[in-house]
Design an enzyme around this catalytic site. Structure first.
Site, PDB file in Angstrom:
ATOM      1  N   HIS A 158       0.852  -1.189   0.000  1.00 31.22           N
ATOM      2  CA  HIS A 158       0.000   0.000   0.000  1.00 31.22           C
ATOM      3  C   HIS A 158       0.891   1.243   0.000  1.00 31.22           C
ATOM      4  O   HIS A 158       2.109   1.153   0.204  1.00 31.22           O
ATOM      5  CB  HIS A 158      -0.921   0.018   1.227  1.00 31.22           C
ATOM      6  CG  HIS A 158      -0.202  -0.087   2.527  1.00 31.22           C
ATOM      7  ND1 HIS A 158       0.487   0.948   3.096  1.00 31.22           N
ATOM      8  CD2 HIS A 158      -0.033  -1.129   3.368  1.00 31.22           C
ATOM      9  CE1 HIS A 158       1.026   0.563   4.221  1.00 31.22           C
ATOM     10  NE2 HIS A 158       0.741  -0.703   4.415  1.00 31.22           N
TER      11      HIS A 158
HETATM   12  P1  TYD Z   1      -1.474  -2.699   7.496  1.00 27.22           P
HETATM   13  O1  TYD Z   1      -1.056  -1.276   7.638  1.00 27.22           O
HETATM   14  O2  TYD Z   1      -2.110  -3.112   6.197  1.00 27.22           O
HETATM   15  O3  TYD Z   1      -0.251  -3.661   7.788  1.00 27.22           O
HETATM   16  P2  TYD Z   1       1.179  -3.803   7.054  1.00 27.22           P
HETATM   17  O4  TYD Z   1       1.346  -2.666   6.129  1.00 27.22           O
HETATM   18  O5  TYD Z   1       2.166  -3.804   8.150  1.00 27.22           O
HETATM   19  O6  TYD Z   1       1.192  -5.108   6.351  1.00 27.22           O
HETATM   20  O7  TYD Z   1      -2.457  -3.042   8.709  1.00 27.22           O
HETATM   21  C1  TYD Z   1      -2.932  -4.343   8.930  1.00 27.22           C
HETATM   22  C2  TYD Z   1      -4.212  -4.266   9.773  1.00 27.22           C
HETATM   23  O8  TYD Z   1      -3.948  -3.660  11.021  1.00 27.22           O
HETATM   24  C3  TYD Z   1      -5.304  -3.442   9.100  1.00 27.22           C
HETATM   25  O9  TYD Z   1      -6.549  -4.108   9.332  1.00 27.22           O
HETATM   26  C4  TYD Z   1      -5.297  -2.139   9.850  1.00 27.22           C
HETATM   27  C5  TYD Z   1      -4.769  -2.512  11.220  1.00 27.22           C
HETATM   28  N1  TYD Z   1      -3.965  -1.439  11.824  1.00 27.22           N
HETATM   29  C6  TYD Z   1      -4.481  -0.703  12.893  1.00 27.22           C
HETATM   30  O10 TYD Z   1      -5.615  -0.930  13.366  1.00 27.22           O
HETATM   31  N2  TYD Z   1      -3.716   0.284  13.453  1.00 27.22           N
HETATM   32  C7  TYD Z   1      -2.480   0.579  12.975  1.00 27.22           C
HETATM   33  O11 TYD Z   1      -1.813   1.501  13.507  1.00 27.22           O
HETATM   34  C8  TYD Z   1      -1.969  -0.161  11.852  1.00 27.22           C
HETATM   35  C9  TYD Z   1      -0.628   0.135  11.278  1.00 27.22           C
HETATM   36  C10 TYD Z   1      -2.753  -1.158  11.323  1.00 27.22           C
END
Ligand code: TYD
Length: 138
Positions: free
Chosen positions: A54
């Site tokens: 993303h």
């Molecule tokens: P995501 O940012 O997509 O993870 P990564 O980029 O590390 O693979 O987040 C994964 C899940 O966690 C998504 O459902 C959103 C949640 N999340 C939160 O609730 N709070 C946060 O601060 C972050 C970073 C993610």
């Protein structure tokens, strides 16, 4: 601050100590070009798994391998840059607008992320096609 429009590795302070070393980050230190609003970390990443996939509209981030190692891949819409992080006193600054994936996590690694915004799903671009359209308009 000009260099902070691009991703870059930031050297964090190190306090050497025979009892074990210490690194810190503090708002107002001017090393990091944003005030820290949130910290999150990923851990227990199974072998072969990847994270990310993303970009952000607004959030600026500093990614630190507080333990172990992993690779961060950044795409600006034209070219990829790859960074292997494996030192707890170095942070990768990621401006908004970069598609990122993380992979090659070593066993036991911890990926700590300092970020400039509170969590908001509205700040994410999760579709690569949408990212390419936005990046094309830059
Ligand atoms: P995501 O940012 O997509 O993870 P990564 O980029 O590390 O693979 O987040 C994964 C899940 O966690 C998504 O459902 C959103 C949640 N999340 C939160 O609730 N709070 C946060 O601060 C972050 C970073 C993610």
């Amino acid at each position: 601050m000009e260099q902070y429009k691009e991703p870059c590795i930031i050297d964090l302070p190190r306090i050497y100590d025979p009892r074990g070393n210490l690194t810190f980050v503090e708002n107002g230190q001017s090393l990091i070009p944003f005030a820290i609003e949130r910290v999150y970390w990923t851990y227990d990443v199974p072998a072969g798994e990847g994270r990310g996939g993303h970009s952000h509209h607004e959030a600026q981030e500093l990614i630190v391998a507080t333990s172990g190692s992993f690779r961060v891949n950044l795409f600006d819409g034209k070219e990829w840059r790859h960074y292997t992080l494996n030192l707890p006193y170095k942070g990768l600054y990621v401006p908004p607008g970069y598609w990122r994936t993380l992979d090659n996590f070593s066993s036991g690694s911890v990926c700590m992320v300092l970020t400039s915004t509170a969590y908001s799903e509205d700040d994410y671009v999760r579709e690569f096609d949408e990212f390419l359209k936005l990046a094309g308009g830059r």
